[in-house]
Motif scaffolding. Structure first.
Motif, PDB file in Angstrom:
ATOM      1  N   LEU A  15       0.852  -1.182   0.000  1.00 31.20           N
ATOM      2  CA  LEU A  15       0.000   0.000   0.000  1.00 31.20           C
ATOM      3  C   LEU A  15       0.890   1.235   0.000  1.00 31.20           C
ATOM      4  N   VAL A  16       0.735   2.056  -1.024  1.00 31.12           N
ATOM      5  CA  VAL A  16       1.548   3.260  -1.198  1.00 31.12           C
ATOM      6  C   VAL A  16       0.673   4.474  -0.890  1.00 31.12           C
ATOM      7  N   SER A  17       1.156   5.361  -0.014  1.00 32.58           N
ATOM      8  CA  SER A  17       0.411   6.588   0.256  1.00 32.58           C
ATOM      9  C   SER A  17       1.334   7.787   0.084  1.00 32.58           C
ATOM     10  N   GLY A  18       0.748   8.877  -0.410  1.00 33.18           N
ATOM     11  CA  GLY A  18       1.513  10.105  -0.612  1.00 33.18           C
ATOM     12  C   GLY A  18       2.108  10.205  -2.002  1.00 33.18           C
ATOM     13  N   ASN A  46      -1.020  -1.310  -4.278  1.00 35.80           N
ATOM     14  CA  ASN A  46      -2.256  -0.586  -4.027  1.00 35.80           C
ATOM     15  C   ASN A  46      -1.949   0.908  -4.042  1.00 35.80           C
ATOM     16  N   LEU A  47      -2.484   1.602  -5.030  1.00 34.25           N
ATOM     17  CA  LEU A  47      -2.211   3.027  -5.211  1.00 34.25           C
ATOM     18  C   LEU A  47      -3.388   3.906  -4.785  1.00 34.25           C
ATOM     19  N   SER A  48      -4.284   3.370  -3.980  1.00 33.43           N
ATOM     20  CA  SER A  48      -5.490   4.114  -3.603  1.00 33.43           C
ATOM     21  C   SER A  48      -5.196   5.376  -2.797  1.00 33.43           C
ATOM     22  N   LEU A  49      -4.079   5.421  -2.094  1.00 34.65           N
ATOM     23  CA  LEU A  49      -3.724   6.588  -1.284  1.00 34.65           C
ATOM     24  C   LEU A  49      -2.570   7.397  -1.873  1.00 34.65           C
ATOM     25  N   ALA A  50      -2.116   7.016  -3.064  1.00 37.54           N
ATOM     26  CA  ALA A  50      -1.029   7.750  -3.728  1.00 37.54           C
ATOM     27  C   ALA A  50      -1.594   9.021  -4.358  1.00 37.54           C
ATOM     28  N   LEU A  75       2.734  -9.130 -10.872  1.00 38.33           N
ATOM     29  CA  LEU A  75       2.773  -7.844 -10.193  1.00 38.33           C
ATOM     30  C   LEU A  75       1.708  -6.980 -10.857  1.00 38.33           C
ATOM     31  N   LEU A  76       0.788  -6.444 -10.058  1.00 42.76           N
ATOM     32  CA  LEU A  76      -0.305  -5.639 -10.587  1.00 42.76           C
ATOM     33  C   LEU A  76      -0.486  -4.366  -9.778  1.00 42.76           C
ATOM     34  N   ALA A  77      -0.742  -3.279 -10.474  1.00 41.43           N
ATOM     35  CA  ALA A  77      -1.109  -2.018  -9.832  1.00 41.43           C
ATOM     36  C   ALA A  77      -2.616  -2.036  -9.631  1.00 41.43           C
ATOM     37  N   THR A  78      -3.070  -1.783  -8.407  1.00 42.84           N
ATOM     38  CA  THR A  78      -4.497  -1.847  -8.118  1.00 42.84           C
ATOM     39  C   THR A  78      -4.992  -0.550  -7.498  1.00 42.84           C
ATOM     40  N   ARG A  79      -6.275  -0.320  -7.647  1.00 46.06           N
ATOM     41  CA  ARG A  79      -6.993   0.774  -7.000  1.00 46.06           C
ATOM     42  C   ARG A  79      -6.298   2.128  -7.129  1.00 46.06           C
ATOM     43  N   PRO A  80      -5.907   2.551  -8.321  1.00 43.79           N
ATOM     44  CA  PRO A  80      -5.241   3.849  -8.431  1.00 43.79           C
ATOM     45  C   PRO A  80      -6.149   4.975  -7.955  1.00 43.79           C
ATOM     46  N   PRO A 100      -9.844  -3.768  -8.534  1.00 40.38           N
ATOM     47  CA  PRO A 100      -9.574  -3.608  -7.096  1.00 40.38           C
ATOM     48  C   PRO A 100      -9.452  -4.936  -6.377  1.00 40.38           C
ATOM     49  N   ARG A 101      -8.556  -4.981  -5.450  1.00 43.67           N
ATOM     50  CA  ARG A 101      -8.346  -6.159  -4.616  1.00 43.67           C
ATOM     51  C   ARG A 101      -8.267  -5.666  -3.180  1.00 43.67           C
ATOM     52  N   TYR A 102      -8.953  -6.327  -2.319  1.00 40.71           N
ATOM     53  CA  TYR A 102      -8.993  -5.898  -0.922  1.00 40.71           C
ATOM     54  C   TYR A 102      -8.427  -6.986  -0.038  1.00 40.71           C
ATOM     55  N   PHE A 103      -7.524  -6.620   0.842  1.00 40.25           N
ATOM     56  CA  PHE A 103      -6.949  -7.553   1.804  1.00 40.25           C
ATOM     57  C   PHE A 103      -7.570  -7.251   3.153  1.00 40.25           C
ATOM     58  N   GLY A 104      -7.717  -8.252   3.971  1.00 39.51           N
ATOM     59  CA  GLY A 104      -8.291  -7.979   5.279  1.00 39.51           C
ATOM     60  C   GLY A 104      -8.016  -9.042   6.273  1.00 39.51           C
TER      61      GLY A 104
END
Length: 104
Positions: A15-18, A46-50, A75-80, A100-104
């Motif tokens: 998960l990448v943020s910023g 996961n680029l949802s917070l980038a 290797l996949l980029a998800t949730r941009p 989208p792929r969600y981990f939990g």
């Protein structure tokens, strides 16, 4: 930029943020390499917070997508995020995008 990694078996989510600038691209590369060396068969970026992805960051994603593909791994980029989705990862990027792929 901040990175958090979640592991579920041989599947890793990074998960990448910023802002992924030049320095952030180096940090992202280190995390991808760490996951690859640990035997990850699938890596989701996961680029949802980038909020920004520079060309060096995109180069890292494409470089390791190709390396993983060559050894029958994924290797996949998800949730941009909307900022990334609008400019950085075209839908024709050779299979690097994923739903989208969600981990939990």
């Amino acid at each position: 930029m901040e990175i958090r990694q979640t592991i579920s078996g041989d599947t890793h989510e990074i998960l990448v943020s910023g802002r992924v600038d030049g320095q952030g691209a180096n940090q992202l590369e280190e995390e991808i390499l760490r996951a690859m060396r640990s035997g990850a068969q699938t890596i989701y970026i996961n680029l949802s917070l980038a909020t920004f992805l520079c060309s060096a960051g995109l180069r890292v994603l494409l470089q390791y997508w190709r390396q993983m593909k060559a050894v029958k791994r994924t290797l996949l980029a998800t949730r941009p995020s909307p900022e990334i989705d609008a400019v950085a990862i075209p839908r024709s990027a050779g299979g690097i995008r994923a739903e989208p792929r969600y981990f939990g």
